[in-house]
Write a protein that holds these residues in place. Structure first.
Motif, PDB file in Angstrom:
ATOM      1  N   LEU A  97     -25.342 -45.773  11.791  1.00  0.00           N
ATOM      2  CA  LEU A  97     -26.303 -45.735  10.694  1.00  0.00           C
ATOM      3  C   LEU A  97     -26.078 -46.939   9.798  1.00  0.00           C
ATOM      4  CD1 LEU A  97     -28.462 -44.366   8.896  1.00  0.00           C
ATOM      5  CD2 LEU A  97     -26.589 -43.133   7.777  1.00  0.00           C
ATOM      6  N   SER A  99     -26.092 -48.416   6.453  1.00  0.00           N
ATOM      7  CA  SER A  99     -26.027 -47.730   5.164  1.00  0.00           C
ATOM      8  C   SER A  99     -25.202 -48.529   4.167  1.00  0.00           C
ATOM      9  CB  SER A  99     -25.391 -46.347   5.342  1.00  0.00           C
ATOM     10  OG  SER A  99     -25.038 -45.767   4.109  1.00  0.00           O
ATOM     11  N   THR A 101     -23.370 -47.365   2.033  1.00  0.00           N
ATOM     12  CA  THR A 101     -22.116 -46.648   1.799  1.00  0.00           C
ATOM     13  C   THR A 101     -21.175 -46.729   2.994  1.00  0.00           C
ATOM     14  OG1 THR A 101     -22.922 -44.516   2.640  1.00  0.00           O
ATOM     15  CG2 THR A 101     -23.351 -45.026   0.319  1.00  0.00           C
ATOM     16  N   GLY A 102     -21.516 -47.543   3.997  1.00  0.00           N
ATOM     17  CA  GLY A 102     -20.719 -47.588   5.213  1.00  0.00           C
ATOM     18  C   GLY A 102     -19.575 -48.583   5.172  1.00  0.00           C
ATOM     19  N   GLN A 131     -28.003 -35.575   4.619  1.00  0.00           N
ATOM     20  CA  GLN A 131     -26.605 -35.691   5.012  1.00  0.00           C
ATOM     21  C   GLN A 131     -26.272 -34.886   6.260  1.00  0.00           C
ATOM     22  OE1 GLN A 131     -24.436 -37.774   3.526  1.00  0.00           O
ATOM     23  NE2 GLN A 131     -22.820 -37.245   4.989  1.00  0.00           N
ATOM     24  N   ILE A 134     -26.576 -36.951   9.272  1.00  0.00           N
ATOM     25  CA  ILE A 134     -25.448 -37.881   9.347  1.00  0.00           C
ATOM     26  C   ILE A 134     -24.208 -37.170   9.870  1.00  0.00           C
ATOM     27  CG2 ILE A 134     -23.963 -39.428   8.005  1.00  0.00           C
ATOM     28  CD1 ILE A 134     -26.313 -39.812   6.064  1.00  0.00           C
ATOM     29  N   VAL A 138     -24.257 -39.039  13.470  1.00  0.00           N
ATOM     30  CA  VAL A 138     -23.795 -40.409  13.227  1.00  0.00           C
ATOM     31  C   VAL A 138     -22.287 -40.504  13.456  1.00  0.00           C
ATOM     32  CG1 VAL A 138     -23.508 -42.193  11.461  1.00  0.00           C
ATOM     33  CG2 VAL A 138     -25.668 -40.932  11.646  1.00  0.00           C
ATOM     34  N   HIS A 140     -20.729 -43.778  13.203  1.00  0.00           N
ATOM     35  CA  HIS A 140     -20.289 -44.890  12.370  1.00  0.00           C
ATOM     36  C   HIS A 140     -21.351 -45.191  11.319  1.00  0.00           C
ATOM     37  CE1 HIS A 140     -18.251 -45.459  16.239  1.00  0.00           C
ATOM     38  NE2 HIS A 140     -17.318 -46.130  15.617  1.00  0.00           N
ATOM     39  N   GLU A 141     -20.935 -45.415  10.081  1.00  0.00           N
ATOM     40  CA  GLU A 141     -21.828 -45.923   9.040  1.00  0.00           C
ATOM     41  C   GLU A 141     -21.408 -47.353   8.728  1.00  0.00           C
ATOM     42  OE1 GLU A 141     -23.004 -43.344   5.712  1.00  0.00           O
ATOM     43  OE2 GLU A 141     -21.734 -41.799   6.628  1.00  0.00           O
ATOM     44  N   SER A 143     -22.225 -51.145   6.750  1.00  0.00           N
ATOM     45  CA  SER A 143     -22.877 -51.905   5.683  1.00  0.00           C
ATOM     46  C   SER A 143     -22.682 -53.395   5.942  1.00  0.00           C
ATOM     47  CB  SER A 143     -22.265 -51.533   4.330  1.00  0.00           C
ATOM     48  OG  SER A 143     -22.677 -52.439   3.315  1.00  0.00           O
TER      49      SER A 143
END
Length: 258
Positions: A97, A99, A101-102, A131, A134, A138, A140-141, A143
């Motif tokens: 994802l 994101s 916040t990742g 969420q 996620i 998911v 892995h997040e 960024s």
């Protein structure tokens, strides 16, 4: 497309597949795709909706601005992408994802992924994603930096480009990749989780505080979740906020409780 299966495959879950033409139609990436070095498939969450408006988002529980993407269409899209990959013998398929916040994406991670079969990449839109999707799908997040984009597509393009150019045969001179650099909220904290309808999804309910109507408690919960996630994933941001005097006594007490 060259005959035969590509050595790397990306499956992108996105509302806007047309945004990926810079990757598929231009430069060394386009040539490499034509040669069968890598391939790209799209999965639009609207395909997996069941209402006349093909709705993929709804208002957030607990109030607040923006809309939150629904879990069900995203999960259906990811599951079909994973099934397609499995048919090609790709059994180890991370679901990534994009994101804010990742985990921070860097060259070391690009090198690591360049030796895999690729991944399913989820591109979010609006204020966030439920969420529960996620948590369920998911792995892995990721960024690409401490800033916010309108959606995950541009970030996915950057990640895919960084990985694809490391594949053997993509660059005319593979030594070029080896010589690359990096080879081998208002307070700067990460965001809290988001939830939307339905209230119960596959046996999982949203946090009760978001249904309380008590905006003070909701704000406190979101602040604490933000602190928790930031402390776990980006402790450097906690130190930066502390140095700027952006953490109060309650914040510090909560961080100590972790």
């Amino acid at each position: 497309m060259a005959v035969g299966l590509a050595s790397m495959r990306f499956d992108v879950v996105t509302l806007f597949p047309e945004m990926f033409t810079p990757l598929t139609d231009n430069g060394v990436n386009a040539r490499a795709r034509h040669q069968g070095i890598w391939d790209l498939h799209f999965w639009n969450p609207r395909t997996y909706t069941h209402d006349v408006h093909r709705t993929v988002d709804d208002r957030p529980y607990g109030g607040g601005p923006g809309m939150v993407m629904l879990a069900e269409p995203l999960e259906a899209a990811v599951d079909e992408a994973l099934a397609a990959r499995q048919q090609q013998g790709m059994t180890d398929s991370p679901v990534i994802l994009m994101s804010p916040t990742g985990e921070r994406f860097d060259q070391a991670l690009a090198q690591q992924w360049a030796s895999t079969d690729g991944a399913v990449i989820v591109c979010g839109r609006y204020e966030g994603i439920d969420q529960r999707f996620i948590d369920a799908r998911v792995t892995h997040e990721i960024s690409i930096g401490d800033f916010v984009l309108s959606g995950g597509e541009i970030a996915a393009l950057a990640v895919m480009d960084a990985v694809i150019r490391l594949l053997p045969g993509v660059l005319n001179d593979q030594q070029s990749a080896v010589c690359d650099s990096f080879h081998v909220g208002l307070d700067g904290l990460l965001d809290s989780p988001h939830y939307t309808r339905p209230e119960i999804y596959k046996g999982q309910s949203i946090p009760a505080v978001l249904k309380s109507g008590n905006h003070q408690l909701i704000a406190q919960w979101r602040r604490e979740q933000s602190l928790r996630i930031t402390a776990q994933r980006r402790p450097d941001l906690i130190e930066q906020a502390r140095a700027k005097g952006l953490l109060d006594k309650k914040d510090e007490q909560y961080l100590l409780s972790l």
